[in-house]
Design a protein around this motif. Structure first.
Motif, PDB file in Angstrom:
ATOM      1  N   TYR A 125       0.839  -1.201   0.000  1.00 60.85           N
ATOM      2  CA  TYR A 125       0.000   0.000   0.000  1.00 60.85           C
ATOM      3  C   TYR A 125       0.876   1.255   0.000  1.00 60.85           C
ATOM      4  O   TYR A 125       2.045   1.225   0.418  1.00 60.85           O
ATOM      5  N   ALA A 126       0.314   2.346  -0.484  1.00 61.47           N
ATOM      6  CA  ALA A 126       1.015   3.628  -0.496  1.00 61.47           C
ATOM      7  C   ALA A 126       0.002   4.753  -0.512  1.00 61.47           C
ATOM      8  O   ALA A 126      -1.086   4.633  -1.106  1.00 61.47           O
ATOM      9  N   LYS A 127       0.371   5.844   0.146  1.00 64.42           N
ATOM     10  CA  LYS A 127      -0.453   7.051   0.128  1.00 64.42           C
ATOM     11  C   LYS A 127       0.470   8.253  -0.002  1.00 64.42           C
ATOM     12  O   LYS A 127       1.464   8.368   0.726  1.00 64.42           O
ATOM     13  N   THR A 128       0.147   9.140  -0.929  1.00 64.48           N
ATOM     14  CA  THR A 128       0.891  10.383  -1.086  1.00 64.48           C
ATOM     15  C   THR A 128      -0.097  11.534  -1.164  1.00 64.48           C
ATOM     16  O   THR A 128      -1.136  11.429  -1.816  1.00 64.48           O
ATOM     17  N   CYS A 129       0.241  12.617  -0.464  1.00 68.58           N
ATOM     18  CA  CYS A 129      -0.582  13.823  -0.487  1.00 68.58           C
ATOM     19  C   CYS A 129       0.208  14.957  -1.135  1.00 68.58           C
ATOM     20  O   CYS A 129       1.416  15.125  -0.866  1.00 68.58           O
ATOM     21  N   PHE A 130      -0.465  15.722  -1.973  1.00 67.82           N
ATOM     22  CA  PHE A 130       0.118  16.881  -2.640  1.00 67.82           C
ATOM     23  C   PHE A 130      -0.631  18.128  -2.171  1.00 67.82           C
ATOM     24  O   PHE A 130      -1.856  18.095  -2.004  1.00 67.82           O
ATOM     25  N   ARG A 131       0.104  19.202  -1.985  1.00 64.44           N
ATOM     26  CA  ARG A 131      -0.549  20.435  -1.569  1.00 64.44           C
ATOM     27  C   ARG A 131       0.144  21.632  -2.209  1.00 64.44           C
ATOM     28  O   ARG A 131       1.356  21.597  -2.483  1.00 64.44           O
ATOM     29  N   TYR A 132      -0.642  22.674  -2.413  1.00 64.95           N
ATOM     30  CA  TYR A 132      -0.105  23.912  -2.974  1.00 64.95           C
ATOM     31  C   TYR A 132      -0.638  25.065  -2.143  1.00 64.95           C
ATOM     32  O   TYR A 132      -1.838  25.200  -1.922  1.00 64.95           O
ATOM     33  N   ALA A 133       0.300  25.890  -1.654  1.00 68.63           N
ATOM     34  CA  ALA A 133      -0.076  27.021  -0.811  1.00 68.63           C
ATOM     35  C   ALA A 133       0.836  28.196  -1.125  1.00 68.63           C
ATOM     36  O   ALA A 133       1.639  28.158  -2.063  1.00 68.63           O
ATOM     37  N   ALA A 134       0.741  29.233  -0.308  1.00 72.04           N
ATOM     38  CA  ALA A 134       1.499  30.453  -0.564  1.00 72.04           C
ATOM     39  C   ALA A 134       3.010  30.221  -0.531  1.00 72.04           C
ATOM     40  O   ALA A 134       3.764  30.912  -1.214  1.00 72.04           O
ATOM     41  N   ASP A 135       3.483  29.237   0.259  1.00 72.11           N
ATOM     42  CA  ASP A 135       4.926  29.010   0.347  1.00 72.11           C
ATOM     43  C   ASP A 135       5.491  28.425  -0.938  1.00 72.11           C
ATOM     44  O   ASP A 135       6.706  28.381  -1.120  1.00 72.11           O
ATOM     45  N   HIS A 136       4.662  27.940  -1.856  1.00 68.14           N
ATOM     46  CA  HIS A 136       5.132  27.444  -3.134  1.00 68.14           C
ATOM     47  C   HIS A 136       5.107  28.515  -4.228  1.00 68.14           C
ATOM     48  O   HIS A 136       5.554  28.279  -5.345  1.00 68.14           O
ATOM     49  N   ALA A 137       4.556  29.688  -3.911  1.00 68.89           N
ATOM     50  CA  ALA A 137       4.395  30.718  -4.936  1.00 68.89           C
ATOM     51  C   ALA A 137       5.731  31.208  -5.477  1.00 68.89           C
ATOM     52  O   ALA A 137       5.814  31.676  -6.615  1.00 68.89           O
ATOM     53  N   SER A 138       6.782  31.096  -4.678  1.00 68.46           N
ATOM     54  CA  SER A 138       8.093  31.574  -5.120  1.00 68.46           C
ATOM     55  C   SER A 138       8.618  30.781  -6.310  1.00 68.46           C
ATOM     56  O   SER A 138       9.471  31.271  -7.062  1.00 68.46           O
ATOM     57  N   LYS A 139       8.141  29.546  -6.485  1.00 74.80           N
ATOM     58  CA  LYS A 139       8.590  28.739  -7.612  1.00 74.80           C
ATOM     59  C   LYS A 139       7.944  29.188  -8.925  1.00 74.80           C
ATOM     60  O   LYS A 139       8.425  28.836 -10.001  1.00 74.80           O
ATOM     61  N   LYS A 140       6.852  29.952  -8.814  1.00 80.00           N
ATOM     62  CA  LYS A 140       6.176  30.487 -10.003  1.00 80.00           C
ATOM     63  C   LYS A 140       5.850  29.376 -11.007  1.00 80.00           C
ATOM     64  O   LYS A 140       6.043  29.512 -12.203  1.00 80.00           O
ATOM     65  N   GLN A 141       5.391  28.262 -10.456  1.00 79.87           N
ATOM     66  CA  GLN A 141       5.039  27.128 -11.304  1.00 79.87           C
ATOM     67  C   GLN A 141       3.539  27.141 -11.583  1.00 79.87           C
ATOM     68  O   GLN A 141       2.731  27.348 -10.675  1.00 79.87           O
ATOM     69  N   ASP A 142       3.194  26.921 -12.812  1.00 75.35           N
ATOM     70  CA  ASP A 142       1.779  26.883 -13.200  1.00 75.35           C
ATOM     71  C   ASP A 142       1.174  25.546 -12.776  1.00 75.35           C
ATOM     72  O   ASP A 142       1.584  24.486 -13.246  1.00 75.35           O
ATOM     73  N   VAL A 143       0.243  25.582 -11.845  1.00 73.25           N
ATOM     74  CA  VAL A 143      -0.401  24.367 -11.356  1.00 73.25           C
ATOM     75  C   VAL A 143      -1.873  24.344 -11.764  1.00 73.25           C
ATOM     76  O   VAL A 143      -2.669  23.600 -11.185  1.00 73.25           O
ATOM     77  N   SER A 144      -2.222  25.145 -12.729  1.00 73.20           N
ATOM     78  CA  SER A 144      -3.617  25.191 -13.159  1.00 73.20           C
ATOM     79  C   SER A 144      -4.044  23.907 -13.861  1.00 73.20           C
ATOM     80  O   SER A 144      -5.241  23.633 -13.979  1.00 73.20           O
ATOM     81  N   ASN A 145      -3.054  23.116 -14.279  1.00 71.82           N
ATOM     82  CA  ASN A 145      -3.385  21.854 -14.961  1.00 71.82           C
ATOM     83  C   ASN A 145      -2.359  20.783 -14.560  1.00 71.82           C
ATOM     84  O   ASN A 145      -1.722  20.155 -15.392  1.00 71.82           O
ATOM     85  N   ALA A 146      -2.204  20.581 -13.234  1.00 73.05           N
ATOM     86  CA  ALA A 146      -1.151  19.719 -12.705  1.00 73.05           C
ATOM     87  C   ALA A 146      -1.589  18.260 -12.695  1.00 73.05           C
ATOM     88  O   ALA A 146      -2.705  17.931 -12.264  1.00 73.05           O
ATOM     89  N   GLN A 147      -0.692  17.380 -13.162  1.00 74.65           N
ATOM     90  CA  GLN A 147      -0.932  15.939 -13.088  1.00 74.65           C
ATOM     91  C   GLN A 147      -0.248  15.398 -11.822  1.00 74.65           C
ATOM     92  O   GLN A 147       0.969  15.503 -11.678  1.00 74.65           O
ATOM     93  N   LEU A 148      -1.028  14.830 -10.942  1.00 76.14           N
ATOM     94  CA  LEU A 148      -0.518  14.299  -9.672  1.00 76.14           C
ATOM     95  C   LEU A 148      -0.748  12.786  -9.688  1.00 76.14           C
ATOM     96  O   LEU A 148      -1.845  12.306  -9.424  1.00 76.14           O
TER      97      LEU A 148
END
Length: 254
Positions: free
Chosen positions: A153-176
Protein backbone atom coordinates in the motif's frame (compact mmCIF):
# COMPACT_ATOMS: atom_id res chain seq x y z
CA UNK A 1 -5.21 -55.80 129.52
CA UNK A 2 -7.98 -53.79 127.96
CA UNK A 3 -6.09 -50.60 128.89
CA UNK A 4 -2.92 -51.85 127.18
CA UNK A 5 -4.94 -52.68 124.05
CA UNK A 6 -6.48 -49.21 124.01
CA UNK A 7 -3.07 -47.54 124.37
CA UNK A 8 -1.72 -49.68 121.52
CA UNK A 9 -4.65 -48.63 119.35
CA UNK A 10 -3.99 -44.97 120.09
CA UNK A 11 -0.30 -45.38 119.30
CA UNK A 12 -0.98 -47.10 116.00
CA UNK A 13 -3.51 -44.44 115.04
CA UNK A 14 -1.06 -41.68 115.88
CA UNK A 15 1.70 -43.41 113.89
CA UNK A 16 -0.62 -43.69 110.88
CA UNK A 17 -1.39 -39.98 111.01
CA UNK A 18 2.32 -39.12 111.21
CA UNK A 19 3.01 -41.48 108.28
CA UNK A 20 0.39 -39.81 106.07
CA UNK A 21 1.76 -36.37 106.98
CA UNK A 22 5.28 -37.30 105.72
CA UNK A 23 4.06 -38.19 102.13
CA UNK A 24 2.68 -34.70 101.21
CA UNK A 25 5.91 -33.16 102.47
CA UNK A 26 7.96 -35.14 99.92
CA UNK A 27 5.60 -34.11 97.04
CA UNK A 28 5.84 -30.46 97.98
CA UNK A 29 9.65 -30.71 97.90
CA UNK A 30 9.80 -32.05 94.26
CA UNK A 31 7.08 -29.81 92.74
CA UNK A 32 9.39 -26.76 92.16
CA UNK A 33 11.94 -29.01 90.42
CA UNK A 34 9.29 -30.40 88.07
CA UNK A 35 7.94 -26.95 87.25
CA UNK A 36 11.46 -25.64 86.65
CA UNK A 37 12.24 -28.50 84.28
CA UNK A 38 9.03 -27.91 82.35
CA UNK A 39 9.77 -24.18 82.09
CA UNK A 40 13.30 -24.87 80.84
CA UNK A 41 12.00 -27.29 78.22
CA UNK A 42 9.49 -24.66 77.05
CA UNK A 43 12.22 -22.03 76.70
CA UNK A 44 14.41 -24.41 74.73
CA UNK A 45 11.47 -25.25 72.46
CA UNK A 46 10.79 -21.54 71.78
CA UNK A 47 14.48 -20.81 71.17
CA UNK A 48 14.85 -23.68 68.69
CA UNK A 49 11.72 -22.56 66.82
CA UNK A 50 13.01 -18.99 66.54
CA UNK A 51 16.40 -20.22 65.27
CA UNK A 52 14.74 -22.35 62.57
CA UNK A 53 12.57 -19.42 61.40
CA UNK A 54 15.55 -17.07 61.25
CA UNK A 55 17.53 -19.61 59.26
CA UNK A 56 14.70 -20.16 56.76
CA UNK A 57 14.17 -16.42 56.20
CA UNK A 58 17.85 -15.90 55.49
CA UNK A 59 18.35 -13.44 58.34
CA UNK A 60 21.29 -15.39 59.74
CA UNK A 61 23.08 -15.33 56.39
CA UNK A 62 22.59 -11.54 56.13
CA UNK A 63 24.13 -10.87 59.57
CA UNK A 64 26.96 -13.37 59.11
CA UNK A 65 30.11 -11.32 59.74
CA UNK A 66 32.32 -13.87 57.97
CA UNK A 67 31.21 -12.46 54.59
CA UNK A 68 32.62 -9.11 53.54
CA UNK A 69 29.60 -8.16 51.40
CA UNK A 70 25.85 -8.60 51.85
CA UNK A 71 24.20 -11.41 49.95
CA UNK A 72 22.09 -9.04 47.83
CA UNK A 73 25.10 -6.96 46.79
CA UNK A 74 27.08 -10.01 45.70
CA UNK A 75 24.34 -11.44 43.50
CA UNK A 76 22.52 -8.30 42.22
CA UNK A 77 24.64 -7.73 39.09
CA UNK A 78 24.42 -11.33 37.79
CA UNK A 79 20.65 -11.34 38.38
CA UNK A 80 20.17 -8.06 36.47
CA UNK A 81 22.41 -9.28 33.63
CA UNK A 82 20.47 -12.55 33.40
CA UNK A 83 17.16 -10.65 33.33
CA UNK A 84 18.39 -8.38 30.52
CA UNK A 85 19.62 -11.37 28.52
CA UNK A 86 16.28 -13.13 28.99
CA UNK A 87 14.38 -10.01 27.83
CA UNK A 88 16.57 -9.61 24.76
CA UNK A 89 16.19 -13.29 23.92
CA UNK A 90 12.39 -13.06 24.18
CA UNK A 91 12.34 -9.96 21.94
CA UNK A 92 14.49 -11.70 19.33
CA UNK A 93 12.20 -14.73 19.40
CA UNK A 94 9.14 -12.51 18.94
CA UNK A 95 10.69 -10.74 15.96
CA UNK A 96 11.80 -14.07 14.48
CA UNK A 97 8.32 -15.52 14.77
CA UNK A 98 6.44 -12.36 13.74
CA UNK A 99 5.05 -11.96 10.23
CA UNK A 100 6.99 -9.54 7.97
CA UNK A 101 5.63 -5.99 8.33
CA UNK A 102 6.92 -2.65 7.04
CA UNK A 103 5.60 0.90 7.35
CA UNK A 104 7.55 3.97 6.24
CA UNK A 105 6.70 7.68 6.47
CA UNK A 106 8.04 10.34 4.12
CA UNK A 107 11.50 11.69 4.82
CA UNK A 108 11.68 15.39 5.64
CA UNK A 109 12.72 17.98 4.74
CA UNK A 110 11.87 17.29 1.09
CA UNK A 111 14.25 18.97 -1.33
CA UNK A 112 13.02 18.33 -4.83
CA UNK A 113 14.36 21.10 -7.01
CA UNK A 114 12.75 19.94 -10.24
CA UNK A 115 9.32 21.37 -11.01
CA UNK A 116 9.01 19.80 -14.44
CA UNK A 117 5.63 18.03 -14.64
CA UNK A 118 7.05 15.27 -16.84
CA UNK A 119 9.75 14.31 -14.30
CA UNK A 120 8.95 11.26 -12.14
CA UNK A 121 10.80 11.01 -8.82
CA UNK A 122 11.38 8.11 -6.42
CA UNK A 123 10.14 8.99 -2.93
CA UNK A 124 12.58 8.45 -0.05
CA UNK A 125 11.41 7.46 3.39
CA UNK A 126 12.44 8.09 6.98
CA UNK A 127 14.11 4.91 8.20
CA UNK A 128 14.48 6.24 11.76
CA UNK A 129 10.69 6.47 12.19
CA UNK A 130 9.91 3.27 10.36
CA UNK A 131 8.59 -0.18 11.28
CA UNK A 132 10.73 -2.87 9.68
CA UNK A 133 10.11 -6.43 10.83
CA UNK A 134 11.83 -8.98 8.58
CA UNK A 135 12.21 -6.29 5.91
CA UNK A 136 15.17 -4.22 4.76
CA UNK A 137 15.28 -0.67 3.46
CA UNK A 138 17.70 0.67 0.84
CA UNK A 139 17.62 3.80 -1.33
CA UNK A 140 13.87 4.32 -1.19
CA UNK A 141 13.14 0.60 -1.57
CA UNK A 142 11.60 -2.05 0.63
CA UNK A 143 13.60 -5.27 0.22
CA UNK A 144 11.96 -8.64 0.91
CA UNK A 145 13.58 -10.93 3.46
CA UNK A 146 11.44 -13.93 2.47
CA UNK A 147 9.07 -14.94 -0.29
CA UNK A 148 5.30 -14.98 -0.02
CA UNK A 149 2.05 -13.25 -0.87
CA UNK A 150 2.14 -9.61 0.28
CA UNK A 151 -0.24 -6.70 0.45
CA UNK A 152 1.44 -3.46 -0.67
CA UNK A 153 0.00 0.00 0.00
CA UNK A 154 1.02 3.63 -0.50
CA UNK A 155 -0.45 7.05 0.13
CA UNK A 156 0.89 10.38 -1.09
CA UNK A 157 -0.58 13.82 -0.49
CA UNK A 158 0.12 16.88 -2.64
CA UNK A 159 -0.55 20.43 -1.57
CA UNK A 160 -0.11 23.91 -2.97
CA UNK A 161 -0.08 27.02 -0.81
CA UNK A 162 1.50 30.45 -0.56
CA UNK A 163 4.93 29.01 0.35
CA UNK A 164 5.13 27.44 -3.13
CA UNK A 165 4.39 30.72 -4.94
CA UNK A 166 8.09 31.57 -5.12
CA UNK A 167 8.59 28.74 -7.61
CA UNK A 168 6.18 30.49 -10.00
CA UNK A 169 5.04 27.13 -11.30
CA UNK A 170 1.78 26.88 -13.20
CA UNK A 171 -0.40 24.37 -11.36
CA UNK A 172 -3.62 25.19 -13.16
CA UNK A 173 -3.38 21.85 -14.96
CA UNK A 174 -1.15 19.72 -12.71
CA UNK A 175 -0.93 15.94 -13.09
CA UNK A 176 -0.52 14.30 -9.67
CA UNK A 177 0.22 10.60 -10.24
CA UNK A 178 1.46 7.89 -7.86
CA UNK A 179 3.18 4.71 -9.12
CA UNK A 180 4.10 1.53 -7.19
CA UNK A 181 6.91 -0.51 -8.79
CA UNK A 182 8.23 -4.03 -8.26
CA UNK A 183 11.90 -4.87 -8.85
CA UNK A 184 12.41 -8.58 -9.58
CA UNK A 185 15.71 -9.68 -8.10
CA UNK A 186 15.99 -12.89 -10.17
CA UNK A 187 16.34 -10.94 -13.41
CA UNK A 188 19.82 -10.24 -14.75
CA UNK A 189 18.92 -6.55 -14.92
CA UNK A 190 16.52 -4.81 -12.59
CA UNK A 191 13.61 -3.86 -14.79
CA UNK A 192 10.90 -2.52 -12.56
CA UNK A 193 7.39 -3.81 -13.15
CA UNK A 194 4.57 -1.32 -12.62
CA UNK A 195 2.17 -2.80 -10.07
CA UNK A 196 -0.37 0.02 -9.91
CA UNK A 197 -0.87 3.73 -10.52
CA UNK A 198 -3.43 6.27 -9.48
CA UNK A 199 -3.97 10.04 -9.52
CA UNK A 200 -5.58 12.80 -11.48
CA UNK A 201 -5.22 16.13 -13.27
CA UNK A 202 -5.98 19.02 -10.95
CA UNK A 203 -6.91 22.59 -11.78
CA UNK A 204 -5.72 24.55 -8.78
CA UNK A 205 -5.90 28.23 -8.01
CA UNK A 206 -2.50 29.81 -7.38
CA UNK A 207 -3.85 32.02 -4.62
CA UNK A 208 -5.65 29.43 -2.44
CA UNK A 209 -4.53 26.48 -0.34
CA UNK A 210 -5.15 23.22 -2.20
CA UNK A 211 -4.56 19.58 -1.28
CA UNK A 212 -5.01 16.27 -3.07
CA UNK A 213 -4.20 12.72 -1.84
CA UNK A 214 -3.69 9.48 -3.73
CA UNK A 215 -4.03 6.12 -1.96
CA UNK A 216 -3.81 2.64 -3.46
CA UNK A 217 -2.91 -0.94 -2.57
CA UNK A 218 -2.88 -4.44 -3.97
CA UNK A 219 -1.63 -7.97 -3.31
CA UNK A 220 1.42 -9.34 -5.10
CA UNK A 221 3.61 -12.43 -4.85
CA UNK A 222 7.20 -11.52 -4.06
CA UNK A 223 10.45 -13.44 -3.87
CA UNK A 224 13.33 -13.00 -1.45
CA UNK A 225 15.42 -9.86 -2.19
CA UNK A 226 12.75 -8.35 -4.49
CA UNK A 227 12.26 -4.62 -4.10
CA UNK A 228 9.28 -2.24 -3.91
CA UNK A 229 9.34 1.53 -4.39
CA UNK A 230 7.04 4.50 -5.07
CA UNK A 231 7.39 7.16 -7.78
CA UNK A 232 5.39 10.37 -8.09
CA UNK A 233 5.04 13.19 -10.54
CA UNK A 234 5.38 16.81 -9.39
CA UNK A 235 7.24 15.65 -6.30
CA UNK A 236 7.91 19.24 -5.25
CA UNK A 237 4.23 19.38 -4.20
CA UNK A 238 4.49 16.43 -1.78
CA UNK A 239 3.07 17.00 1.68
CA UNK A 240 5.86 16.46 4.25
CA UNK A 241 3.51 15.30 7.01
CA UNK A 242 4.08 11.59 7.90
CA UNK A 243 0.33 11.06 8.40
CA UNK A 244 -0.31 12.06 4.77
CA UNK A 245 2.51 10.39 2.86
CA UNK A 246 3.54 6.82 3.73
CA UNK A 247 4.37 3.43 2.23
CA UNK A 248 4.26 -0.14 3.52
CA UNK A 249 3.65 -3.85 3.04
CA UNK A 250 2.83 -6.94 5.07
CA UNK A 251 2.87 -10.66 4.38
CA UNK A 252 -0.49 -12.42 4.07
CA UNK A 253 0.60 -16.02 3.37
CA UNK A 254 3.44 -18.15 1.99
Amino acid sequence: MAANYYRGYLRSHSDMEHGRARFPSAASTHRPLVLGALALMGLLQVASTVMILLHLTGYLREVDLSSAQPVEEVHSEPIIADALRDTQTREKCKRRNAAPVAHLSVKTPIDFSSTEPAVVTTVHWDQDRSILIRFKYHDGRLVMAEQGLYYVYAKTCFRYAADHASKKQDVSNAQLIQYIYHEIHSQSKFRPVLLSKSGGTLQWSNRNYNMYCVQQGRSVRLQKSDGLFVNVSNSWLLDPEPEGTYFGAFKMSN
